[in-house]
Design a protein around this motif. Structure first.
Motif, PDB file in Angstrom:
ATOM      1  N   GLY A 175       0.803  -1.204   0.000  1.00 27.64           N
ATOM      2  CA  GLY A 175       0.000   0.000   0.000  1.00 27.64           C
ATOM      3  C   GLY A 175       0.840   1.260   0.000  1.00 27.64           C
ATOM      4  N   ASN A 176       0.186   2.405  -0.094  1.00 24.29           N
ATOM      5  CA  ASN A 176       0.846   3.710  -0.052  1.00 24.29           C
ATOM      6  C   ASN A 176       1.868   3.882  -1.165  1.00 24.29           C
ATOM      7  N   GLY A 177       1.659   3.178  -2.288  1.00 23.33           N
ATOM      8  CA  GLY A 177       2.565   3.312  -3.422  1.00 23.33           C
ATOM      9  C   GLY A 177       3.915   2.665  -3.241  1.00 23.33           C
ATOM     10  N   LEU A 178       4.084   1.841  -2.214  1.00 30.98           N
ATOM     11  CA  LEU A 178       5.383   1.224  -1.948  1.00 30.98           C
ATOM     12  C   LEU A 178       5.643   0.074  -2.921  1.00 30.98           C
ATOM     13  N   PRO A 179       6.839  -0.010  -3.489  1.00 30.65           N
ATOM     14  CA  PRO A 179       7.173  -1.065  -4.456  1.00 30.65           C
ATOM     15  C   PRO A 179       7.600  -2.349  -3.782  1.00 30.65           C
ATOM     16  N   GLY A 180       6.673  -2.979  -3.068  1.00 22.96           N
ATOM     17  CA  GLY A 180       7.003  -4.201  -2.369  1.00 22.96           C
ATOM     18  C   GLY A 180       5.763  -4.968  -1.981  1.00 22.96           C
ATOM     19  N   MET A 181       5.956  -6.145  -1.389  1.00 25.47           N
ATOM     20  CA  MET A 181       4.859  -7.013  -0.977  1.00 25.47           C
ATOM     21  C   MET A 181       5.221  -7.678   0.346  1.00 25.47           C
ATOM     22  N   ALA A 182       4.194  -8.176   1.042  1.00 21.11           N
ATOM     23  CA  ALA A 182       4.444  -8.785   2.346  1.00 21.11           C
ATOM     24  C   ALA A 182       3.402  -9.851   2.650  1.00 21.11           C
ATOM     25  N   SER A 183       3.811 -10.819   3.476  1.00 19.43           N
ATOM     26  CA  SER A 183       2.916 -11.827   4.036  1.00 19.43           C
ATOM     27  C   SER A 183       3.229 -11.933   5.522  1.00 19.43           C
ATOM     28  N   ALA A 184       2.705 -12.951   6.172  1.00 21.12           N
ATOM     29  CA  ALA A 184       2.978 -13.134   7.594  1.00 21.12           C
ATOM     30  C   ALA A 184       4.399 -13.595   7.864  1.00 21.12           C
ATOM     31  N   GLY A 219      -1.764 -19.839   9.306  1.00 25.79           N
ATOM     32  CA  GLY A 219      -3.112 -20.211   8.907  1.00 25.79           C
ATOM     33  C   GLY A 219      -4.192 -19.663   9.810  1.00 25.79           C
ATOM     34  N   LEU A 220      -3.872 -18.658  10.615  1.00 28.52           N
ATOM     35  CA  LEU A 220      -4.839 -18.016  11.497  1.00 28.52           C
ATOM     36  C   LEU A 220      -5.024 -16.581  11.014  1.00 28.52           C
ATOM     37  N   PRO A 221      -6.160 -16.258  10.432  1.00 30.97           N
ATOM     38  CA  PRO A 221      -6.324 -14.965   9.759  1.00 30.97           C
ATOM     39  C   PRO A 221      -5.905 -13.753  10.581  1.00 30.97           C
ATOM     40  N   GLU A 222      -6.382 -13.634  11.822  1.00 29.79           N
ATOM     41  CA  GLU A 222      -6.071 -12.445  12.610  1.00 29.79           C
ATOM     42  C   GLU A 222      -4.578 -12.354  12.905  1.00 29.79           C
ATOM     43  N   HIS A 223      -3.964 -13.487  13.260  1.00 32.91           N
ATOM     44  CA  HIS A 223      -2.530 -13.476  13.556  1.00 32.91           C
ATOM     45  C   HIS A 223      -1.725 -13.176  12.295  1.00 32.91           C
ATOM     46  N   PRO A 257      -0.737  -2.021   4.425  1.00 35.10           N
ATOM     47  CA  PRO A 257      -1.143  -3.263   3.748  1.00 35.10           C
ATOM     48  C   PRO A 257      -2.655  -3.325   3.565  1.00 35.10           C
ATOM     49  N   THR A 258      -3.046  -3.816   2.416  1.00 34.92           N
ATOM     50  CA  THR A 258      -4.463  -3.898   2.088  1.00 34.92           C
ATOM     51  C   THR A 258      -4.861  -5.348   1.839  1.00 34.92           C
ATOM     52  N   GLY A 259      -6.166  -5.568   1.822  1.00 30.84           N
ATOM     53  CA  GLY A 259      -6.669  -6.881   1.459  1.00 30.84           C
ATOM     54  C   GLY A 259      -6.865  -7.794   2.652  1.00 30.84           C
ATOM     55  N   SER A 260      -7.618  -8.833   2.443  1.00 31.74           N
ATOM     56  CA  SER A 260      -7.957  -9.776   3.492  1.00 31.74           C
ATOM     57  C   SER A 260      -7.003 -10.966   3.475  1.00 31.74           C
TER      58      SER A 260
END
Length: 418
Positions: A175-184, A219-223, A257-260
Motif C-alpha cells: 500500500g501507499n505506493g510502496l514497491p514491495g509485498m508482504a505476508s505473515a 493459517g490463522l487470519p487475525e494473527h 497493507p491492504t486486502g484480506s
C-alpha cells in the motif's frame, strides 16, 4: 487500462530530498510504521537493555567477535553486541517500538553486516542482518533474516529460488505506493534506482527482503494479518535505514497493507485460479484439490494449487512490475523449447517451455510482463502424467491474464510435439 497492468516499478520511485515522490518516497517522511524517535513506553525494557539481558547469547557473540579480530585481522560481521553494541540493529532500523511489534517483549540479539558490494563476485549482495528472539526456557523463539541484494537476472538463480519464496499467493501489496509485498512470514521492498544505480534496459531491482520462519504463515487470519503488518513496517524501516547507510536522500512512507487473508479453497477444475476456461486436466484433479489466489494490485499475483497440505505443487504467477519481470528474461530465452513471438494483433514477446516450467514475456504497453506456470512436484496419476500439465495450462493462462491486466490480446501458439 486496469490496475494490475500498472505495476510498481522502481524506476518511478526516485529518492528525493524534499516532498513526496510518486512511489511513496518522502524527503521528510518518517522511517516506516511503528518506528518513532521517542523512547519506549513506561513499563517495557528499552531495546538496549533487552539486548544486554541476553547474557548467554552476548557472551558467545563476543567470543566469536574476539576470535575474528585476532584470527583474521578483519571482521566479517559487525556484531551489535559489546563493544560494538548498537541500540538500533539492522542499519538503525529497529528501535524498541518496532522490535516489540515484531518480536513481542522477548529478549533479542542481533548481528548486522556492513553494507558493501563484494568486488570479487557477481552476486550483487550488499549485506545481511539477523535478529533472534530468546525465551526463558527456549534458547531461540524466532529469527528474522534481512538481506539487501540486487536480484540476479543473468544466472536464473532468482527466477527460481527467490521468486518461489517471495511471490507466493499470500503476498499482498504494502500500500501507499510502496514497491514491495508482504505476508505473515516474508516481505520485500525495492530500493530506488536513483540510489543503487541508474537503470538500463534489463535492470533488475535491488531489494530489502525479510524472512521469518517457514513460508505460508500459521493459517490463522487475525494473527497472519497482524504479522503481515509488522513485517511490512519492518521492511520500510530497514529500507530507510539502508538508504541512510548508503548516503541516499529520501525516505519511504509508512506501509498500509491492504486486502484480506488469503485462504485455501476447493479447486474449481473448469475455472482454475478463478480463470474461466482454464481447465485442469482430469487426471490431475484428485491430486490438486486445493487452491488459493493472491490479491491484485501488487508487483505480482500468484495462484497456488495443491493437495490438502500447502505449499502448492502448482504455481501460476503473473509479474506486472517491469524490473521484476527482467529477473525471468534469461530463463524465458534459454529455459527450454523456445516459444516464438505470439501471432495476432497483440504485443510481441518470447518465452520457453519444458516439462516443469513455462515462462512467457509479453511486451505490454506498461513494460514487460511475465506469465509463469510451474509444476513444483510430481502430481497426477500414471495416465495423467502422459499429459504435460504445464503445456496444457500455459496458452490459456497467458491469454486470460493478458486480458485481465489490459495487455492483450495475446494468442500463444506452442510448438508441435515430435
Amino acid at each position: 487500462m486496469t490496475e494490475g497492468a500498472r505495476g510498481t516499478g522502481t524506476d518511478a520511485l526516485p529518492a528525493a530530498a524534499d516532498g513526496v515522490t510518486p512511489g511513496g518516497v518522502a524527503g521528510d517522511g518518517a522511517p516506516g510504521d511503528g518506528v518513532t524517535p521517542e523512547g519506549a513506553p513506561a513499563g517495557r525494557p528499552p531495546l538496549l537493555r533487552r539486548l544486554l539481558r541476553s547474557r548467554t547469547v552476548l557472551a558467545a557473540t563476543a567470543a566469536g567477535l574476539v576470535g575474528a579480530l585476532f584470527g583474521a585481522g578483519a571482521v566479517a560481521w559487525r556484531m551489535d553486541t559489546l563493544p560494538l553494541l548498537s541500540p538500533a540493529p539492522c542499519w538503525g532500523a529497529f528501535d524498541d517500538d518496532l522490535t516489540t511489534r515484531v518480536f513481542g517483549d522477548l529478549e533479542v540479539s542481533a548481528e548486522t553486516q556492513r553494507l558493501q558490494r563484494d568486488p570479487r563476485t557477481r552476486v550483487a549482495s550488499y549485506g545481511q542482518c539477523r535478529i533472534t528472539s530468546h525465551g526463558e526456557k527456549v534458547p531461540v523463539v524466532s529469527q528474522l533474516t534481512v538481506r539487501v541484494r540486487e536480484l540476479d537476472g543473468t544466472h536464473q538463480r532468482e527466477a527460481r529460488s527467490w521468486t518461489s519464496e517471495f511471490l507466493q499467493a499470500d503476498m499482498a501489496p504494502m500500500g501507499n505506493g510502496l514497491p514491495g509485498m508482504a505476508s505473515a512470514s516474508r516481505a520485500w521492498l525495492a530500493l530506488p534506482q536513483s540510489c543503487v544505480g541508474a537503470p538500463d534496459q534489463l535492470a533488475t531491482p535491488t531489494v530489502v527482503d525479510l524472512a521469518m520462519g517457514e513460508t505460508g504463515g500459521r493459517g490463522l487470519p487475525e494473527h497472519d494479518l497482524k504479522e503481515r503488518g509488522a513485517l511490512s513496517a519492518a521492511a520500510v524501516a530497514v529500507a530507510n535505514g539502508v538508504l541512510r547507510e548508503l548516503g541516499c536522500s529520501g525516505t519511504y512512507g509508512s506501509a498500509e497493507p491492504t486486502g484480506s487473508y488469503v485462504a485455501w479453497e476447493d479447486t474449481t477444475p473448469d475455472a482454475l485460479c478463478g480463470i474461466k476456461g482454464l481447465r485442469l486436466p482430469a487426471g490431475y484433479r484428485e491430486s490438486l484439490p486445493r487452491t488459493r489466489v493472491g490479491q491484485e494490485g501488487g508487483a505480482a499475483r500468484s495462484c497456488e494449487v495443491g493437495s490438502s497440505y500447502p505449499p502448492g505443487e502448482l504455481h501460476l504467477t503473473t509479474v506486472v512490475d517491469p524490473q521484476l519481470a527482467h529477473v525471468f528474461a534469461l530463463e524465458a530465452l534459454h529455459g527450454g523449447t523456445r516459444l516464438r513471438e505470439a501471432k495476432g494483433r497483440g504485443p510481441g514477446g518470447f518465452g520457453s517451455l519444458d516439462v516443469t516450467r513455462g515462462v512467457y514475456v509479453a511486451h505490454c504497453q506498461t513494460g514487460d510482463v511475465v506469465f509463469l506456470v510451474e509444476r513444483l512436484k510430481s502430481v497426477g496419476d500414471g495416465e495423467a502424467r502422459r499429459t504435460n500439465l504445464v503445456r496444457a495450462l500455459l496458452p490459456r493462462y497467458v491469454e486470460a491474464e493478458a486480458e485481465r491486466i489490459g495487455c492483450g490480446p495475446v494468442r500463444l501458439t506452442l510448438p508441435e510435439l515430435r
